[in-house]
Write an enzyme that holds these catalytic residues in place. Structure first.
Site, mmCIF file in Angstrom:
data_model
loop_
_atom_site.group_PDB
_atom_site.id
_atom_site.type_symbol
_atom_site.label_atom_id
_atom_site.label_comp_id
_atom_site.label_asym_id
_atom_site.label_seq_id
_atom_site.Cartn_x
_atom_site.Cartn_y
_atom_site.Cartn_z
ATOM 1 N N TYR A 173 35.076 58.868 39.239
ATOM 2 C CA TYR A 173 34.712 57.967 38.162
ATOM 3 C C TYR A 173 33.442 57.735 38.361
ATOM 4 C CZ TYR A 173 34.107 53.482 35.464
ATOM 5 O OH TYR A 173 33.377 52.745 34.686
ATOM 6 N N ARG A 214 44.396 48.842 48.607
ATOM 7 C CA ARG A 214 44.262 50.085 47.542
ATOM 8 C C ARG A 214 43.250 51.019 47.885
ATOM 9 N NH1 ARG A 214 43.162 48.243 41.431
ATOM 10 N NH2 ARG A 214 41.138 47.966 42.500
HETATM 11 N N1 UFG Z 1 43.473 43.681 43.004
HETATM 12 C C1 UFG Z 1 44.562 42.918 43.607
HETATM 13 N N2 UFG Z 1 45.545 43.211 42.797
HETATM 14 C C2 UFG Z 1 45.692 43.779 41.524
HETATM 15 C C3 UFG Z 1 44.652 44.137 40.909
HETATM 16 C C4 UFG Z 1 43.411 44.502 41.883
HETATM 17 O O1 UFG Z 1 44.639 42.659 44.660
HETATM 18 O O2 UFG Z 1 46.750 43.865 40.891
HETATM 19 C C5 UFG Z 1 42.339 43.637 43.970
HETATM 20 C C6 UFG Z 1 41.498 44.980 44.043
HETATM 21 O O3 UFG Z 1 41.968 45.567 45.226
HETATM 22 C C7 UFG Z 1 40.156 44.368 44.316
HETATM 23 C C8 UFG Z 1 39.980 43.354 43.278
HETATM 24 O O4 UFG Z 1 41.144 42.800 43.114
HETATM 25 O O5 UFG Z 1 39.753 44.090 45.563
HETATM 26 C C9 UFG Z 1 39.339 43.542 41.943
HETATM 27 O O6 UFG Z 1 40.013 44.650 41.488
HETATM 28 P P1 UFG Z 1 40.010 45.337 39.885
HETATM 29 O O7 UFG Z 1 41.005 46.477 39.888
HETATM 30 O O8 UFG Z 1 39.981 44.416 38.882
HETATM 31 O O9 UFG Z 1 38.603 45.764 39.919
HETATM 32 P P2 UFG Z 1 37.725 46.920 40.735
HETATM 33 O O10 UFG Z 1 36.710 46.048 41.752
HETATM 34 O O11 UFG Z 1 38.266 47.699 41.404
HETATM 35 O O12 UFG Z 1 36.790 47.880 39.477
HETATM 36 C C10 UFG Z 1 35.677 47.289 38.992
HETATM 37 C C11 UFG Z 1 35.681 48.075 37.525
HETATM 38 C C12 UFG Z 1 35.484 49.696 38.111
HETATM 39 C C13 UFG Z 1 34.540 49.766 38.930
HETATM 40 C C14 UFG Z 1 34.853 49.220 40.088
HETATM 41 C C15 UFG Z 1 33.756 49.509 41.029
HETATM 42 O O13 UFG Z 1 36.865 47.695 36.696
HETATM 43 O O14 UFG Z 1 35.361 49.994 36.676
HETATM 44 O O15 UFG Z 1 34.683 47.830 39.917
HETATM 45 O O16 UFG Z 1 34.414 49.705 42.266
HETATM 46 F F1 UFG Z 1 34.614 51.166 38.937
#
Ligand code: UFG
Length: 326
Positions: free
Chosen positions: A141, A282
């Site tokens: 991505y 994750r």
């Molecule tokens: N998390 C949980 N439980 C959940 C969902 C998320 O503990 O049910 C945690 C994740 O592990 C992470 C944090 O919450 O630590 C944020 O997670 P998100 O999935 O909300 O967002 P991300 O940081 O993974 O993703 C965002 C954008 C992506 C981008 C990424 C860059 O949504 O498009 O940042 O790393 F690629």
């Protein structure tokens, strides 16, 4: 101005359309509705059901209407999914974007704002990530978005395309009017999942890891309100009127919140407990991702307005309690 909003039925795109029309601009939405929602586009906004990989359809749109600029939100955007299905990500995010860029060139539309991501940086080497931070994506991505940033730099030199790539950190919240919001299926993002857990929709929230090197062991992210992202896009288009070249800006609030802090804020805002359990880490999650948006503030004059985490959560809560679609 008249703008073509590719992906205008999606989460960030639909907030962009509201923002633009509210500022007196005309928007035309082009979306294949693979993840977006027709109901997210106001009735009075022109809507074209199409795929950005469909050169003939794009050519017809550009032949019949004159646009001042294009904002391109269409993408597959799930990090985990991209690891398992890289072809789908490179086809959709890279190959199809090249079709859109070709159609713009044929039609002499020379301004583009492109949705990029913090995922272009990979594992952060600094507490706050600015534009000088090395780019080293750790998943397809992020890689697909970085590839297009490189294409845009070459296109500026070869064809005079003017572009801004905006690297969003964690897009969050919903329009305070409550008519549009985040509606992904499946939902993988933290704030919607926290609120769904409060509402008893599905199982308890999984907190992915509590053994990171952060203040409370959970991952720290920079949550930026979706309407503040929208305002940055319009500023970027205006900026390009006076600036040739390909530009890149990081967009975040500059303050990080841990998963536990998001849960605590959700409990304050909703007045309810967030049922949650600690789950394994994750794959692909960096411990901390926080933006420096100093460049966007200085160059674009961007000033995010909804900066308090509780306010961002309150706007999301309003939406998730009574979503109009999804
Ligand atoms: N998390 C949980 N439980 C959940 C969902 C998320 O503990 O049910 C945690 C994740 O592990 C992470 C944090 O919450 O630590 C944020 O997670 P998100 O999935 O909300 O967002 P991300 O940081 O993974 O993703 C965002 C954008 C992506 C981008 C990424 C860059 O949504 O498009 O940042 O790393 F690629």
């Amino acid at each position: 101005m008249k703008l073509l909003i590719c992906g205008g039925a999606g989460y960030v795109g639909s907030h962009m359309v509201r923002y633009l029309t509210g500022q007196g601009h005309e928007a035309v939405v082009y979306d294949d509705l693979s993840t977006g929602h027709r109901q997210a586009v106001p009735r009075e906004v022109a809507f074209v059901h199409g795929d950005i990989g469909d050169a003939a359809r794009l050519a017809r749109v550009f032949a019949t209407q004159r646009f001042d600029a294009v904002i391109h939100f269409c993408a597959k955007s799930l990090v985990g999914e991209s690891v398992g299905e890289p072809y789908a990500y490179y086809r959709n995010n890279v190959a199809n974007t090249l079709v859109l860029l070709g159609a713009m060139r044929d039609a002499d539309v020379d301004r583009l704002v492109f949705s990029s991501t913090a995922a272009v940086f990979g594992h952060p080497q600094a507490e706050r990530i600015d534009e000088s931070h090395p780019t080293a994506p750790i998943n397809p991505y992020g890689q697909s978005k970085l590839m297009i940033e490189h294409v845009l730099a070459d296109a500026a030199k070869a064809y005079g395309l003017r572009s801004v790539a905006l690297r969003y950190f964690n897009a969050a919240g919903a329009d305070p009017q409550g008519t549009i919001g985040e509606a992904h299926e499946p939902e993988t993002h933290l704030i919607p999942n926290v609120l769904k857990a409060v509402l008893g929709q599905g199982a308890a929230l999984n907190v992915f890891g509590d053994d990171y090197a952060t203040r409370d062991g959970t991952c720290v992210r920079d949550y930026v309100h979706v309407n503040d992202l929208a305002s940055a896009h319009l500023l970027a288009i205006e900026y390009l009127a006076g600036q040739p070249g390909a530009h890149r800006f990081n967009l975040g609030n500059g303050e990080g919140f841990s998963v536990r802090e998001v849960i605590a804020a959700a409990e304050r805002v909703t007045g309810k407990a967030v049922p949650h359990t600690i789950a394994p880490r994750r794959a692909g999650d960096p411990a901390t991702l926080v933006a420096s948006s100093a460049l966007a503030r200085a160059e674009l004059g961007w000033e995010p307005r909804m900066v308090r985490l509780d306010d961002i959560l309150a706007s999301a809560w309003r939406w998730h309690r009574e979503p109009a679609f999804g």
